[in-house]
Design an enzyme around this catalytic site. Structure first.
Site, PDB file in Angstrom:
ATOM      1  N   PHE A 532       0.840  -1.200   0.000  1.00  0.00           N
ATOM      2  CA  PHE A 532       0.000   0.000   0.000  1.00  0.00           C
ATOM      3  C   PHE A 532       0.874   1.248   0.000  1.00  0.00           C
ATOM      4  O   PHE A 532       1.887   1.294   0.694  1.00  0.00           O
ATOM      5  CB  PHE A 532      -0.883   0.063   1.250  1.00  0.00           C
ATOM      6  CG  PHE A 532      -1.875  -1.043   1.394  1.00  0.00           C
ATOM      7  CD1 PHE A 532      -3.190  -0.887   0.982  1.00  0.00           C
ATOM      8  CD2 PHE A 532      -1.503  -2.247   1.967  1.00  0.00           C
ATOM      9  CE1 PHE A 532      -4.104  -1.912   1.130  1.00  0.00           C
ATOM     10  CE2 PHE A 532      -2.411  -3.276   2.122  1.00  0.00           C
ATOM     11  CZ  PHE A 532      -3.721  -3.113   1.700  1.00  0.00           C
ATOM     12  N   ASP A 533       0.457   2.234  -0.783  1.00  0.00           N
ATOM     13  CA  ASP A 533       0.985   3.576  -0.567  1.00  0.00           C
ATOM     14  C   ASP A 533       0.309   4.121   0.688  1.00  0.00           C
ATOM     15  O   ASP A 533      -0.798   3.685   1.038  1.00  0.00           O
ATOM     16  CB  ASP A 533       0.682   4.461  -1.771  1.00  0.00           C
ATOM     17  CG  ASP A 533       1.134   5.887  -1.544  1.00  0.00           C
ATOM     18  OD1 ASP A 533       2.310   6.088  -1.224  1.00  0.00           O
ATOM     19  OD2 ASP A 533       0.295   6.796  -1.671  1.00  0.00           O
ATOM     20  N   LYS A 534       0.941   5.050   1.376  1.00  0.00           N
ATOM     21  CA  LYS A 534       0.344   5.567   2.615  1.00  0.00           C
ATOM     22  C   LYS A 534      -0.615   6.723   2.349  1.00  0.00           C
ATOM     23  O   LYS A 534      -1.818   6.626   2.554  1.00  0.00           O
ATOM     24  CB  LYS A 534       1.431   6.019   3.598  1.00  0.00           C
ATOM     25  CG  LYS A 534       0.850   6.557   4.920  1.00  0.00           C
ATOM     26  CD  LYS A 534       1.927   7.065   5.856  1.00  0.00           C
ATOM     27  CE  LYS A 534       2.401   8.451   5.455  1.00  0.00           C
ATOM     28  NZ  LYS A 534       1.362   9.512   5.714  1.00  0.00           N
TER      29      LYS A 534
END
Length: 843
Positions: A532-534
């Site tokens: 996941f990107d944050k």
């Protein structure tokens, strides 16, 4: 990986921002492509001749030409006029074998690079415009029995279907990509009864009616013969008539296959039925043709179900719109809407176009596009013209989409996109393309069939000589060979995978998830790692004031009042978070006034309040100011906040330290529940890759329940992390917004974009697009993919298992009638099993 193919794409490399083929942007493009699964190499050739080309070595079984185009386009380059493609639909669904026959014939045409035809009628063809044009393509399709009304015709530029002279479009480039790629007519074009090999006197239902007649005649003949009610010739006559109705469509398809020099399942069945008749077993031959015809017609019905699920999307937008012209209104067709027109939408009406609300407030049901279960409140923008220019960047409360349903309030909407370029139109086009793309398992089954069918024929030929070994009459030997022919025909195998993939893609689209073909659907259903990107993915993307701690001798009200007075003069995102949080906490308290506000670059802000100098800044600021060292209690508070992953701001007024504020990009509501759901679905590793510092990344990861966090990463380092994860775990999905995360998503096995509704970049870049900006859609997508993978495995076991049992059983004496019952029963079983996916509900 199978042998790689070489494809050269003419690219306009000499763009204003790409001065030559050695530019760093070109290097980044080739690096991005080479990281993609299925691409062995990508490099630029032809520079010395002044004709730079991108040469891509790719595996067509892993990645399609259409997907290559999307990846290139997402990098900001445009493919020139050499290559074009069109997407269309045949009005009547066809059998999987007929679809594959047409696709194979299309691939043989000069200039056709890639062709896929789905059993639901979806068709996608990549071709070289210099070798074949659309008019010629239409003629070839007609000759193959697959008439399509306006295949590939752009509603934005209708002349594209018949005239290649339009290549010099308004951009001045010699290409037809925009017209052929962005706008396709996916309506039911009404191919007509002669446009498909299953047309007949009763239209689309002809084969089912013929099968019913064959069954009725078979039953009458069997009852009369069993009870001696009429002469024997009458029963035989009924069986012969049953042969006619049961074999009519099978003979048509077999003749088409033979003309194409293909010996397939239909031909095998006819040979077996003919053999039964030659032995006087008219009843068994009639039963074979009846059940085979019934199975065919029910396959067609199943594919029709999947096709109608997609067509239902296209019909969501209304056919007309009410346009405001000065003080009056006018009803016009959707194709007449222009960007900038203002349409009036009454309560409970469907919205006719993508656009921005300019008058009125309402709640809009966006489930048809995004799958969101709760209506979204909408309010007007101040400047409609400016808003439509930045349509993709608008917040959800201002944007609306074609096909969604207005609530109780009347609103007026300024059109941001023409009807053929709306989010709904693009989704329908992409789902139609996805239908036509073969999954890895489907490619395996097709390879298996190409080996298996000749092997069966060889076995049958060998069994013809069994009388030389076993003492039996030739009639018994011949009967056994025909029974084996029936038992070994892989009908269930041919339909098992495409029916599951089509149903899965259709169900996903109905739930607000766009899956681009069987490949991503299968991969997402089998992987165990998701990255996941944050920012904006796991978090809301907007920092908030989360913590307030006062120093000794100060009060929270004083601390927040000073912070608010200073920071309301700044437009920095952290300042906005502090202002919003301070106002919420202070309520109606009297506010202070700040003057002489100055920014201290990279450190903070300085201002005058009540004759004293106030500072708000990073802790490092107070190590650089004279006589401004932080007292121990403030240092302790600051360190505690930093350890918790907060971004800290220290406040000092005059000679006193007032305290510390902690700001954080807060996790999305429900993010923890999403990660728990993913774990239940079998996702073992949930990894966050972020550009924030490691402590912030760790704090967010712990809050939302991830297994690992990797921080302090630049964009190119994110790509390297994805490559490492793929090397460690085989398959990995990457979830991001489809814009900043495009390189990392392109290097993942499956790229998943959130909030793709209205975003061209997200739609083009992702393998799977969550139309709503809702992380809760991810478990639905993974769960559906898991279910699809299970159904595919079940179908393969059933289809291969039945064949494995029936072949030895018929060799040792099982009769044709029993064999065909099990054979066709397995075909119907896998189709019904696949259709269950259309009713999938997340647990």
């Amino acid at each position: 990986m199978s042998q790689s193919q070489n494809l050269r794409l003419d690219l306009p490399l000499l763009l204003p921002d790409v001065p030559d083929a050695g530019d760093a942007c070109v290097a980044r493009l080739t690096e991005r492509l080479m990281g993609r699964p299925g691409i062995a190499d990508a490099h630029v050739v032809g520079v010395d001749e002044g004709k730079p080309q991108l040469c891509v070595h790719y595996d067509p079984e892993v990645i399609s030409v259409a997907r290559l185009r999307e990846l290139v386009m997402s990098a900001g380059l445009e493919i020139t006029g050499k290559f074009a493609h069109f997407v269309g639909t045949v009005a009547t669904p066809m059998h999987a074998r007929a679809a594959e026959r047409i696709a194979n014939e299309l691939r043989k045409l000069p200039g056709v690079i890639e062709a896929e035809v789905s059993a639901s009628g979806a068709m996608r063809i990549e071709y070289d415009r210099r070798e074949i044009d659309l008019a010629d393509m239409h003629r070839r399709l007609n000759a193959l029995g697959a008439t399509v009304g306006t295949v590939g015709k752009s509603t934005a530029r209708p002349e594209a279907a018949n005239d290649e002279s339009h290549a010099d479009d308004e951009h001045g480039h010699d290409h037809d990509h925009k017209g052929s790629h962005e706008g396709h007519d996916h309506k039911d074009h009404g191919a007509g009864e002669d446009g498909h090999n299953h047309g007949g006197p009763f239209g689309e239902k002809s084969e089912l009616i013929f099968a019913a007649l064959a069954g009725s005649l078979l039953l009458i003949g069997w009852l009369c013969g069993r009870n001696d009610l009429l002469p024997k010739w009458f029963s035989t006559a009924c069986y012969v008539a049953s042969y006619f109705f049961g074999g009519y469509f099978t003979v048509k398809e077999a003749l088409e296959n033979l003309r194409a020099r293909r010996f397939e399942i239909d031909t095998l069945m006819l040979v077996a039925a003919g053999g039964a008749a030659a032995l006087g077993e008219w009843g068994e031959g009639a039963l074979l043709l009846f059940l085979f015809s019934l199975g065919h017609s029910l396959e067609q019905y199943a594919m029709g179900r999947a096709k109608r699920a997609i067509e239902a999307l296209a019909k969501l937008a209304p056919e007309t719109a009410t346009v405001r012209r000065g003080t009056s209104t006018e009803v016009v067709g959707l194709e007449q809407l222009q960007v900038g027109d203002v349409v009036v939408v009454k309560p409970n009406e469907r919205l006719p176009a993508d656009g921005v609300v300019v008058v009125g407030t309402s709640s809009v049901n966006q489930a048809p596009v995004t799958g969101e279960s709760v209506p979204v409140d909408k309010r007007p923008v101040e400047n409609g013209k400016a808003a439509i220019e930045g349509f993709e960047r608008l917040p959800p409360e201002n944007r609306v989409f074609a096909g969604t349903i207005n609530g109780a309030g009347a609103i007026e909407v300024m059109v941001a996109r023409k009807s053929d370029q709306s989010t709904m139109a693009r989704v329908v086009k992409m789902v139609t393309e996805a239908e036509a793309q073969r999954s890895p398992t489907q490619q395996f089954t097709e390879k298996f069939e190409r080996i298996f069918v000749p092997s069966v024929l060889a076995l049958v030929g060998l069994l013809m000589f069994a009388g030389l070994v076993v003492d039996e009459p030739f009639s018994a030997t011949f009967y056994r060979a025909m029974a084996v022919l029936v038992a070994a025909s892989p009908c269930a195998l041919a339909i098992s995978v495409p029916s599951a993939v089509l149903s899965g893609v259709a169900r996903a689209a109905r739930g607000g998830v766009l899956v681009k073909g069987g490949g991503p659907l299968e991969n997402l259903g089998t992987l165990t790692s998701i990255a996941f990107d944050k920012t904006g993915t796991l978090t809301e993307g907007r920092p908030k004031l989360t913590d307030v701690a006062v120093a000794s001798g100060a009060t929270e009200e004083e601390l927040l009042s000073v912070a608010l007075a200073v920071e309301e003069h700044s437009d920095h995102p952290l300042a906005s978070a502090i202002v919003a949080g301070a106002r919420e906490r202070l309520g109606s308290a009297a506010l202070l006034q700040a003057s002489e506000v100055k920014s201290i670059t990279g450190r903070g802000v300085q201002a005058q309040i009540g004759g004293e100098t106030a500072y708000i800044g990073k802790p490092v600021l107070f190590t650089e100011l004279p006589d401004a060292a932080m007292p121990p209690d403030v240092e302790e508070i600051n360190q505690r906040f930093v350890n918790d992953g907060r971004t800290t701001m220290v406040i000092r007024k005059g000679g006193r330290f007032l305290g510390v504020l902690g700001v954080m990009d807060t996790p999305r509501p429900g993010a923890k529940q999403v990660t728990e759901s993913l774990r239940k679905l079998g996702i073992e590793r949930l990894i966050m890759i972020s550009g924030d510092n490691q402590k912030v990344a760790d704090a967010v990861a712990q809050t939302v329940g991830l297994t690992e966090a990797r921080g302090d990463l630049m964009p190119d380092q994110k790509v390297e992390e994805i490559k490492k994860l793929r090397a460690q775990h085989g398959k990995v999905a990457m979830v991001g917004d489809g814009v900043n995360d495009a390189p990392a998503m392109a290097n993942a096995t499956v790229g998943i974009a959130m909030g793709a509704a209205g975003s061209d970049v997200a739609l083009e870049t992702a393998d799977v697009a969550l139309m709503a900006d809702d992380l809760a859609k991810l478990p639905f997508a993974v769960g559906l993919s898991r279910s699809t993978s299970r159904v595919i495995k079940q179908n393969l076991w059933v289809s291969l298992g039945v064949v494995a049992v029936l072949i030895p059983a018929t060799i040792f004496g099982l009769n044709i009638g029993t064999a065909v019952i099990f054979h066709e029963g397995s075909t119907l079983l896998v189709v019904v099993n696949a259709l269950r996916l259309l009713a999938y509900k997340p647990e």
